[in-house]
Design a protein around this motif. Structure first.
Motif, PDB file in Angstrom:
ATOM      1  N   ASP A   1       0.815  -1.226   0.000  1.00  0.00           N
ATOM      2  CA  ASP A   1       0.000   0.000   0.000  1.00  0.00           C
ATOM      3  C   ASP A   1       0.847   1.275   0.000  1.00  0.00           C
ATOM      4  O   ASP A   1       0.442   2.296   0.594  1.00  0.00           O
ATOM      5  CB  ASP A   1      -0.935   0.035   1.240  1.00  0.00           C
ATOM      6  CG  ASP A   1      -1.961  -1.070   1.209  1.00  0.00           C
ATOM      7  OD1 ASP A   1      -2.151  -1.667   0.127  1.00  0.00           O
ATOM      8  OD2 ASP A   1      -2.566  -1.351   2.267  1.00  0.00           O
ATOM      9  N   ALA A   2       2.029   1.209  -0.613  1.00  0.00           N
ATOM     10  CA  ALA A   2       2.912   2.381  -0.596  1.00  0.00           C
ATOM     11  C   ALA A   2       2.502   3.390  -1.661  1.00  0.00           C
ATOM     12  O   ALA A   2       1.603   3.129  -2.476  1.00  0.00           O
ATOM     13  CB  ALA A   2       4.352   1.929  -0.824  1.00  0.00           C
ATOM     14  N   HIS A   3       3.189   4.529  -1.653  1.00  0.00           N
ATOM     15  CA  HIS A   3       2.811   5.615  -2.563  1.00  0.00           C
ATOM     16  C   HIS A   3       4.013   6.082  -3.374  1.00  0.00           C
ATOM     17  O   HIS A   3       4.240   7.286  -3.509  1.00  0.00           O
ATOM     18  CB  HIS A   3       2.203   6.775  -1.766  1.00  0.00           C
ATOM     19  CG  HIS A   3       1.021   6.363  -0.938  1.00  0.00           C
ATOM     20  ND1 HIS A   3      -0.202   6.087  -1.514  1.00  0.00           N
ATOM     21  CD2 HIS A   3       0.887   6.107   0.376  1.00  0.00           C
ATOM     22  CE1 HIS A   3      -1.047   5.696  -0.557  1.00  0.00           C
ATOM     23  NE2 HIS A   3      -0.410   5.694   0.601  1.00  0.00           N
ATOM     24  N   PHE A   4       4.813   5.141  -3.877  1.00  0.00           N
ATOM     25  CA  PHE A   4       5.918   5.551  -4.750  1.00  0.00           C
ATOM     26  C   PHE A   4       5.340   6.151  -6.026  1.00  0.00           C
ATOM     27  O   PHE A   4       4.446   5.547  -6.650  1.00  0.00           O
ATOM     28  CB  PHE A   4       6.779   4.347  -5.146  1.00  0.00           C
ATOM     29  CG  PHE A   4       7.782   3.937  -4.102  1.00  0.00           C
ATOM     30  CD1 PHE A   4       8.960   4.663  -3.939  1.00  0.00           C
ATOM     31  CD2 PHE A   4       7.558   2.822  -3.303  1.00  0.00           C
ATOM     32  CE1 PHE A   4       9.897   4.278  -2.989  1.00  0.00           C
ATOM     33  CE2 PHE A   4       8.497   2.435  -2.344  1.00  0.00           C
ATOM     34  CZ  PHE A   4       9.663   3.162  -2.189  1.00  0.00           C
ATOM     35  N   ASP A   5       5.863   7.312  -6.426  1.00  0.00           N
ATOM     36  CA  ASP A   5       5.541   7.866  -7.741  1.00  0.00           C
ATOM     37  C   ASP A   5       6.710   7.465  -8.647  1.00  0.00           C
ATOM     38  O   ASP A   5       7.831   7.976  -8.485  1.00  0.00           O
ATOM     39  CB  ASP A   5       5.415   9.392  -7.631  1.00  0.00           C
ATOM     40  CG  ASP A   5       5.052  10.025  -8.976  1.00  0.00           C
ATOM     41  OD1 ASP A   5       5.178   9.321 -10.016  1.00  0.00           O
ATOM     42  OD2 ASP A   5       4.679  11.210  -8.992  1.00  0.00           O
ATOM     43  N   LEU A   6       6.453   6.531  -9.577  1.00  0.00           N
ATOM     44  CA  LEU A   6       7.554   5.970 -10.367  1.00  0.00           C
ATOM     45  C   LEU A   6       8.268   7.043 -11.183  1.00  0.00           C
ATOM     46  O   LEU A   6       9.448   6.886 -11.509  1.00  0.00           O
ATOM     47  CB  LEU A   6       7.054   4.849 -11.281  1.00  0.00           C
ATOM     48  CG  LEU A   6       6.317   3.677 -10.626  1.00  0.00           C
ATOM     49  CD1 LEU A   6       6.262   2.480 -11.563  1.00  0.00           C
ATOM     50  CD2 LEU A   6       6.926   3.264  -9.306  1.00  0.00           C
ATOM     51  N   LYS A   7       7.564   8.144 -11.492  1.00  0.00           N
ATOM     52  CA  LYS A   7       8.191   9.217 -12.283  1.00  0.00           C
ATOM     53  C   LYS A   7       9.324   9.883 -11.507  1.00  0.00           C
ATOM     54  O   LYS A   7      10.160  10.567 -12.068  1.00  0.00           O
ATOM     55  CB  LYS A   7       7.148  10.256 -12.686  1.00  0.00           C
ATOM     56  CG  LYS A   7       6.163   9.730 -13.734  1.00  0.00           C
ATOM     57  CD  LYS A   7       5.352  10.843 -14.371  1.00  0.00           C
ATOM     58  CE  LYS A   7       4.465  11.615 -13.404  1.00  0.00           C
ATOM     59  NZ  LYS A   7       3.485  10.799 -12.654  1.00  0.00           N
ATOM     60  N   ASN A   8       9.343   9.673 -10.202  1.00  0.00           N
ATOM     61  CA  ASN A   8      10.405  10.275  -9.392  1.00  0.00           C
ATOM     62  C   ASN A   8      11.706   9.460  -9.396  1.00  0.00           C
ATOM     63  O   ASN A   8      12.659   9.816  -8.709  1.00  0.00           O
ATOM     64  CB  ASN A   8       9.936  10.421  -7.937  1.00  0.00           C
ATOM     65  CG  ASN A   8       8.990  11.592  -7.773  1.00  0.00           C
ATOM     66  OD1 ASN A   8       8.973  12.486  -8.630  1.00  0.00           O
ATOM     67  ND2 ASN A   8       8.215  11.597  -6.696  1.00  0.00           N
ATOM     68  N   PHE A   9      11.730   8.339 -10.123  1.00  0.00           N
ATOM     69  CA  PHE A   9      12.929   7.475 -10.129  1.00  0.00           C
ATOM     70  C   PHE A   9      13.364   7.163 -11.556  1.00  0.00           C
ATOM     71  O   PHE A   9      12.537   7.058 -12.461  1.00  0.00           O
ATOM     72  CB  PHE A   9      12.634   6.147  -9.403  1.00  0.00           C
ATOM     73  CG  PHE A   9      12.496   6.331  -7.919  1.00  0.00           C
ATOM     74  CD1 PHE A   9      13.599   6.238  -7.075  1.00  0.00           C
ATOM     75  CD2 PHE A   9      11.256   6.640  -7.368  1.00  0.00           C
ATOM     76  CE1 PHE A   9      13.466   6.440  -5.713  1.00  0.00           C
ATOM     77  CE2 PHE A   9      11.118   6.844  -6.004  1.00  0.00           C
ATOM     78  CZ  PHE A   9      12.226   6.749  -5.163  1.00  0.00           C
TER      79      PHE A   9
END
Ligand SMILES: C[S@@+](CC[C@H](N)C(=O)[O-])C[C@H]1O[C@@H](n2cnc3c(N)ncnc32)[C@H](O)[C@@H]1O
Length: 321
Positions: free
Chosen positions: A228-236
């Protein structure tokens, strides 16, 4: 009461590994978590990429030399394969063996999707039975060893240069543990990707189509899905430089901006500095004489090595001493 979900044992150990890995000074995630259903499918696409020569080299060698390999493995053979993936190239070994005997084949893989693929790939070979184990490598091998009959010769396959995912000392410790589950005379067919010009290696892990980048980023997407995490893939962004001193590709995910990410099921919030990386996988490269020496140090002798003519890659047959 608000019910937010259930934590299964598998989720709990994933959560614990994520918490521990992302709390280290050099953040890291264990490479085994790259292989969920989506990761295993993406890996299969990687093996088709023109830049990723490893898989085709391994296939060419097995297609050409499977007969010679199994000739050097005497008696009644049962086969266990660690990290079997789709099992595509294992066909050559199973077909060569099945010309002389009925063969019991035990693929072991942490990914259920990979095992399902190997069942459809290999399930129809005459004179071969298949029982898969969705387990960590040595837990699976322990189960196979418990099923062997007196007089069976156990042949372990560890293909695709997956041994390269371990640090060199950890790899040797792993091979010693593996050896402890075998009997003298059993065999290990170990594939190793060999050293070659850096440009070729870096391209193999940073393909222009971006499939390896997607494979790497999927690990963060998996944490989103399962924890249930909130990684924004655009940030990596995906990085895979060659470390000349350690002789390995190091796959990382680099934060493009400073930010924090909440991972509720792992009970942490992780902060990233701009440019900071998460180390997700290593792929060590080997020299042929180094592989022979490793055999001697881990309880084996190197019986033979077959080297591909197009991509520096070896299939090494070791016999337990
Ligand atoms: C690099 S792929 C190689 C697949 C196949 N052997 C090949 O040569 O194409 C590694 C495989 O090992 C599996 N794997 C990774 N870590 C594992 C672990 N700790 N225990 C069992 N399987 C694992 C992955 O799911 C994946 O299928």
């Amino acid at each position: 009461m608000r019910i937010e979900g259930v934590i299964t044992p598998a989720t709990a150990s994933f959560a614990q590994d994520v918490r521990e890995g992302l709390s280290k000074p050099q953040k890291e995630l264990l490479s085994k978590y790259l292989y969920d259903d989506i990761g295993s499918e993406l890996f299969e696409v990687i093996t088709l990429l023109p830049e990723y020569g490893l898989t085709r080299a391994g296939q060419r060698l097995l297609k050409k030399y499977a007969g010679a390999i199994v000739e050097r493995v005497p008696g009644h053979v049962i086969v266990a394969e660690l990290g079997s993936g789709s099992g595509k190239k294992t066909r050559w070994i199973l077909e060569a063996l099945s010309r002389r005997q009925f063969t019991r084949y035990y693929p072991i893989d942490i990914s259920g999707a990979a095992l399902a693929r190997s069942r459809s790939e290999l399930g129809e070979i005459p004179f071969v039975s298949l029982v898969g184990f969705e387990r960590d490598y040595l837990d699976g091998l322990l189960e196979v060893a418990a099923r062997r009959h007196n007089g069976d010769h156990l042949m372990v396959l560890f293909l695709g240069s997956t041994i390269g995912n371990f640090d060199r000392p950890a790899g040797e410790a792993f091979l010693r543990e593996l050896r402890a589950l075998l009997r003298p005379g059993d065999s290990l067919l170990l594939a190793t990707d060999l050293e070659q010009p850096i440009h070729e290696l870096e391209l193999a892990y940073s393909d222009p189509l971006g499939v390896t980048a997607a494979f790497n980023l999927n690990l963060l997407a998996r944490i989103n899905r399962e924890l249930d995490a909130h990684f924004d893939l655009k940030n990596f962004e995906h990085l895979a430089p060659y470390n000349t001193q350690e002789r390995r590709i190091e796959m990382h995910l680099r934060a493009r901006v400073a930010h924090s990410v909440e991972i509720p099921k792992a009970d942490i919030e992780v902060s990233f500095r701009e440019g900071e990386t998460i180390w997700t996988e290593s792929s060590h490269k080997f020299a042929l004489d180094e592989v022979r020496a490793m055999a001697g140090r881990t309880g084996f002798r190197c019986e033979a090595q077959w080297v591909d003519g197009e991509w520096p890659f070896a299939q090494n047959l070791w016999i337990a001493t």
